[in-house]
Motif scaffolding. Structure first.
Motif, PDB file in Angstrom:
ATOM      1  N   VAL A 193       0.842  -1.201   0.000  1.00 47.03           N
ATOM      2  CA  VAL A 193       0.000   0.000   0.000  1.00 47.03           C
ATOM      3  C   VAL A 193       0.873   1.245   0.000  1.00 47.03           C
ATOM      4  O   VAL A 193       0.618   2.211  -0.742  1.00 47.03           O
ATOM      5  N   ASP A 194       1.912   1.228   0.823  1.00 45.80           N
ATOM      6  CA  ASP A 194       2.833   2.356   0.876  1.00 45.80           C
ATOM      7  C   ASP A 194       3.503   2.564  -0.486  1.00 45.80           C
ATOM      8  O   ASP A 194       3.661   3.702  -0.943  1.00 45.80           O
ATOM      9  N   GLY A 195       3.877   1.463  -1.129  1.00 39.55           N
ATOM     10  CA  GLY A 195       4.482   1.557  -2.453  1.00 39.55           C
ATOM     11  C   GLY A 195       3.528   2.158  -3.474  1.00 39.55           C
ATOM     12  O   GLY A 195       3.919   3.003  -4.287  1.00 39.55           O
ATOM     13  N   CYS A 196       2.262   1.760  -3.424  1.00 33.02           N
ATOM     14  CA  CYS A 196       1.264   2.299  -4.354  1.00 33.02           C
ATOM     15  C   CYS A 196       1.060   3.795  -4.145  1.00 33.02           C
ATOM     16  O   CYS A 196       0.909   4.559  -5.108  1.00 33.02           O
ATOM     17  N   LYS A 197       1.052   4.219  -2.883  1.00 34.66           N
ATOM     18  CA  LYS A 197       0.906   5.650  -2.587  1.00 34.66           C
ATOM     19  C   LYS A 197       2.084   6.444  -3.156  1.00 34.66           C
ATOM     20  O   LYS A 197       1.901   7.530  -3.711  1.00 34.66           O
ATOM     21  N   GLN A 198       3.293   5.883  -3.021  1.00 39.48           N
ATOM     22  CA  GLN A 198       4.462   6.602  -3.532  1.00 39.48           C
ATOM     23  C   GLN A 198       4.454   6.624  -5.060  1.00 39.48           C
ATOM     24  O   GLN A 198       4.849   7.633  -5.666  1.00 39.48           O
ATOM     25  N   ILE A 199       4.000   5.551  -5.681  1.00 40.05           N
ATOM     26  CA  ILE A 199       3.854   5.533  -7.139  1.00 40.05           C
ATOM     27  C   ILE A 199       2.849   6.594  -7.575  1.00 40.05           C
ATOM     28  O   ILE A 199       3.078   7.337  -8.543  1.00 40.05           O
ATOM     29  N   LEU A 200       1.736   6.671  -6.861  1.00 39.89           N
ATOM     30  CA  LEU A 200       0.699   7.657  -7.178  1.00 39.89           C
ATOM     31  C   LEU A 200       1.261   9.074  -7.111  1.00 39.89           C
ATOM     32  O   LEU A 200       1.020   9.889  -8.017  1.00 39.89           O
TER      33      LEU A 200
END
Length: 479
Positions: A193-200
């Protein structure tokens, strides 16, 4: 393959599913999958250069093994220099051959002598400056006995070619990234989830901020003789936010993508435009490159331990080499020289390590002193970026001269309201998250879930609104 392309939007889920649902029980298969995926990712751009990265990888893998068993210091140095010469040789040929030939011709023409020499139609391999430094750090650390050389060729190939950070960093050290390929990775929902937020957030920086700023920066820089001084200032500001949004956006996407696969990469940007002096700026901008030069060039040259002359000399060497690393153009060398001059007063006054904390760390707004320090540092950066963006030194000089015309105090002819509002909102969010690894890491985390997810949906909607049919390459692909 671009992070902001449909190709990558298809590629990433396929690799993710194969990684966690097909090869998860076997570490070697997982690493092999990453090697294959990384070579597909890189070869998507131009498959011919796969041989280059494969050769560099195998060479340094073999040199690492030889250094493991070699005790004779002369032979150890010979193996190290073999790695350095081959890797820098490839980089120098593809990136700097034509630059040196053209500079050689120009130098003789100054004295009235005409020299003929042939330049070559050379395609610069994407990411060569990044993976070259990554493999070199491995060879140097093994030589220094700071790292045990790996006997696992698959892990080493994966380390060199790891697709999230392969073509534009962060430049990872073998001491940090390579050991992560030895350990079995577990899927953690919170990490994903943290990775997806940073990608976003990285996509927002690239597509919404950088690409919009690029449109106006390009228009103004490419027609700089036709615009007022105030408009040229706007052009420099647009490029300033373009390069930050573009490059730090890439780093965010790379780090976030790595987290989806259970890897942790180093932070590459730490909100540099909130720096209070140029020394702090360079501790926060392109951190992986700055620390690479510090550890493998600045310190071996003597660092800050010698006399004043040695400190000054080493500082200028670092910044000039950093400028040259960015490209085969005198503009980058001038840009490096400018930053060295900015840094020099801090070095001489021994105040280059005054600002090691986060600005206004326990306050909502900076003090008056901090505000003007940030304003001055930001202004110096904007001025230097003119040389970075200009086609040549003459273009940069004319651009600067034209800024200081009477028209500097007129309203800019180019002032896109929507882009300016986006920049203001972007910097406000960055300010709120300046103590984190990336701006939205903990933003609204303590608020109710509806508000938090509404914010994410708005970001996604804005990204889709500003996504163009033709994907824009990342600036640092050319380096």
């Amino acid at each position: 393959m671009l992070f902001n392309s449909l190709d990558f939007a298809v590629f990433l889920p396929i690799v993710f599913v194969l990684y966690w649902f097909v090869t998860a029980k076997n570490l070697k298969y997982q690493n092999l999958l990453l090697v294959v995926a990384s070579y597909v990712f890189y070869g998507w751009w131009d498959w011919r250069f796969l041989s280059l990265i494969a050769f560099s990888s195998i060479l340094d893998y073999g040199i690492g093994l030889r250094l493991l068993h070699e005790e004779n210091e002369r032979k150890r140095k010979a193996f190290l220099w073999l790695s350095i010469c081959v890797n820098i040789g490839f980089l120098g040929f593809f990136k700097y051959y034509n630059f040196f030939v053209e500079s050689f011709i120009d130098a003789f023409s100054l004295f009235g002598t005409q020299v003929s020499a042939n330049t070559l139609h050379i395609i610069l391999p994407v990411g060569i400056s990044f993976y070259t430094f990554q493999t070199l750090s491995y060879s140097i650390d093994v030589y220094r006995r700071k790292l045990e050389p790996t006997k696992d060729v698959i892990s080493f190939l994966a380390f060199v070619s790891f697709f999230p950070q392969l073509v534009a960093g962060p430049i990872e050290r073998a001491t940090n990234l390579l050991p992560q390929f030895y350990k079995k990775r577990q899927f953690h929902y919170s990490q994903a989830v943290d990775g997806c937020k940073q990608i976003l957030w990285g996509l927002f920086k690239k597509i919404v901020i950088a690409d919009n700023c690029a449109e106006y920066a390009n228009m103004i820089f490419n027609n700089s003789d036709n615009y007022s001084g105030s408009t040229l200032v706007m052009g420099a500001l647009f490029f300033t936010f373009q390069i930050y949004g573009d490059f730090s956006g890439y780093s965010d996407i790379a780090i976030g993508t790595s987290r989806l696969f259970g890897f942790n990469l180093k932070q590459n940007f730490a909100f540099p435009y909130f720096s209070r002096d140029m020394a702090e700026f360079w501790r926060r901008w392109h951190i992986s490159l700055s620390t690479w030069f510090r550890d493998y060039l600045y310190i071996p040259l003597g660092g800050s331990h010698g006399g004043t002359w040695m400190k000054v000399r080493n500082t200028f060497i670092i910044f000039l080499v950093s400028g040259f690393w960015h490209g085969a153009n005198w503009t980058f060398i001038v840009w490096g020289l400018l930053n060295a001059l900015y840094f020099l007063p801090l070095l001489l006054a021994k105040s280059n390590r005054n600002n090691l904390d986060v600005v206004a760390e326990n306050a909502n707004i900076p003090s008056v002193k901090e505000f003007f320090q940030m304003l001055l540092t930001f202004s110096l950066s904007v001025f230097a970026w003119i040389f970075f963006r200009a086609e040549n030194v003459s273009h940069a000089w004319n651009y600067i001269v034209n800024i200081f015309k009477d028209s500097l105090f007129k309203l800019p002819e180019v002032r896109p309201t929507n882009v300016i509002i986006l920049i203001v909102v972007f910097m406000f969010i960055e300010w709120l998250g300046r103590t984190q690894q990336y701006a939205i890491e903990l933003l609204l985390i303590k608020q109710n879930k509806v508000l938090r997810w509404s914010f994410y949906m708005v970001l996604i909607a804005i990204i889709f609104i500003y996504t163009s049919e033709e994907q824009q390459e990342f600036i640092y692909f050319q380096f």
